[in-house]
Design a protein around this motif. Structure first.
Motif, PDB file in Angstrom:
ATOM      1  N   ARG A 105       0.816  -1.228   0.000  1.00  0.00           N
ATOM      2  CA  ARG A 105       0.000   0.000   0.000  1.00  0.00           C
ATOM      3  C   ARG A 105       0.848   1.276   0.000  1.00  0.00           C
ATOM      4  O   ARG A 105       0.535   2.232  -0.694  1.00  0.00           O
ATOM      5  CB  ARG A 105      -0.936   0.019   1.205  1.00  0.00           C
ATOM      6  CG  ARG A 105      -1.978  -1.063   1.159  1.00  0.00           C
ATOM      7  CD  ARG A 105      -3.261  -0.554   0.569  1.00  0.00           C
ATOM      8  NE  ARG A 105      -4.192  -1.681   0.414  1.00  0.00           N
ATOM      9  CZ  ARG A 105      -4.918  -1.863  -0.665  1.00  0.00           C
ATOM     10  NH1 ARG A 105      -4.846  -1.026  -1.667  1.00  0.00           N
ATOM     11  NH2 ARG A 105      -5.724  -2.877  -0.751  1.00  0.00           N
ATOM     12  N   ARG A 162       0.756   3.958  -3.026  1.00  0.00           N
ATOM     13  CA  ARG A 162       0.369   5.355  -2.773  1.00  0.00           C
ATOM     14  C   ARG A 162       1.416   6.306  -3.353  1.00  0.00           C
ATOM     15  O   ARG A 162       1.089   7.310  -3.986  1.00  0.00           O
ATOM     16  CB  ARG A 162       0.196   5.583  -1.269  1.00  0.00           C
ATOM     17  CG  ARG A 162      -0.428   6.907  -0.925  1.00  0.00           C
ATOM     18  CD  ARG A 162      -0.726   7.046   0.561  1.00  0.00           C
ATOM     19  NE  ARG A 162      -1.604   5.986   1.031  1.00  0.00           N
ATOM     20  CZ  ARG A 162      -1.294   5.131   2.015  1.00  0.00           C
ATOM     21  NH1 ARG A 162      -0.135   5.218   2.638  1.00  0.00           N
ATOM     22  NH2 ARG A 162      -2.149   4.203   2.383  1.00  0.00           N
ATOM     23  N   THR A 218      -4.745  -1.883  -8.120  1.00  0.00           N
ATOM     24  CA  THR A 218      -5.899  -2.706  -7.768  1.00  0.00           C
ATOM     25  C   THR A 218      -6.252  -2.446  -6.305  1.00  0.00           C
ATOM     26  O   THR A 218      -5.464  -1.880  -5.547  1.00  0.00           O
ATOM     27  CB  THR A 218      -5.581  -4.204  -7.948  1.00  0.00           C
ATOM     28  OG1 THR A 218      -4.521  -4.565  -7.054  1.00  0.00           O
ATOM     29  CG2 THR A 218      -5.186  -4.522  -9.386  1.00  0.00           C
ATOM     30  N   ASN A 219      -7.432  -2.892  -5.907  1.00  0.00           N
ATOM     31  CA  ASN A 219      -7.867  -2.718  -4.519  1.00  0.00           C
ATOM     32  C   ASN A 219      -7.664  -3.968  -3.685  1.00  0.00           C
ATOM     33  O   ASN A 219      -7.922  -3.966  -2.498  1.00  0.00           O
ATOM     34  CB  ASN A 219      -9.359  -2.339  -4.469  1.00  0.00           C
ATOM     35  CG  ASN A 219      -9.580  -0.933  -4.958  1.00  0.00           C
ATOM     36  OD1 ASN A 219      -8.758  -0.065  -4.731  1.00  0.00           O
ATOM     37  ND2 ASN A 219     -10.686  -0.711  -5.642  1.00  0.00           N
ATOM     38  N   GLU A 245      -5.711  -7.585  -2.153  1.00  0.00           N
ATOM     39  CA  GLU A 245      -4.511  -7.886  -1.377  1.00  0.00           C
ATOM     40  C   GLU A 245      -3.831  -9.067  -2.034  1.00  0.00           C
ATOM     41  O   GLU A 245      -4.472 -10.105  -2.195  1.00  0.00           O
ATOM     42  CB  GLU A 245      -4.866  -8.223   0.071  1.00  0.00           C
ATOM     43  CG  GLU A 245      -5.249  -7.027   0.895  1.00  0.00           C
ATOM     44  CD  GLU A 245      -4.122  -6.016   1.102  1.00  0.00           C
ATOM     45  OE1 GLU A 245      -2.945  -6.410   1.091  1.00  0.00           O
ATOM     46  OE2 GLU A 245      -4.435  -4.833   1.249  1.00  0.00           O
ATOM     47  N   VAL A 279      -1.970  -5.519  -3.075  1.00  0.00           N
ATOM     48  CA  VAL A 279      -2.236  -4.467  -4.037  1.00  0.00           C
ATOM     49  C   VAL A 279      -1.278  -4.655  -5.212  1.00  0.00           C
ATOM     50  O   VAL A 279      -0.155  -5.123  -5.039  1.00  0.00           O
ATOM     51  CB  VAL A 279      -2.090  -3.070  -3.390  1.00  0.00           C
ATOM     52  CG1 VAL A 279      -0.665  -2.786  -3.002  1.00  0.00           C
ATOM     53  CG2 VAL A 279      -2.610  -1.986  -4.306  1.00  0.00           C
TER      54      VAL A 279
END
Length: 77
Positions: free
Chosen positions: A14, A18, A58-59, A61, A63
């Motif tokens: 993540r 980001r 993508t959302n 796990e 990511v």
């Protein structure tokens, strides 16, 4: 003649995802993931025709970073 695209998904975390999104929004490139996308195209036996283009994340796990890479058509004689 159009150049085909290969969609590449790279596992990430993540925090890195980001950062890649923030760099993309600022008009900059996350070199490590771009280079990894290019290397994955080569690993799959294709030749990149242009620099990988960041598409998004993508959302799920884990990511994943998503890149589209133009590749040369396979030419057989």
């Amino acid at each position: 003649m159009t150049v085909p695209l290969m969609r590449i998904q790279l596992d990430s975390d993540r925090l890195t995802a980001r950062r890649v999104v923030e760099l993309h929004r600022a008009g900059k490139t996350h070199r490590e993931s771009r280079d990894a996308a290019r290397a994955e195209v080569w690993r799959r036996g294709r030749t990149p025709a242009a620099e990988p283009v960041f598409v998004g994340v993508t959302n799920g796990e884990p990511v994943r970073l998503i890149y589209d890479v133009e590749v040369y058509r396979d030419v057989t004689s």
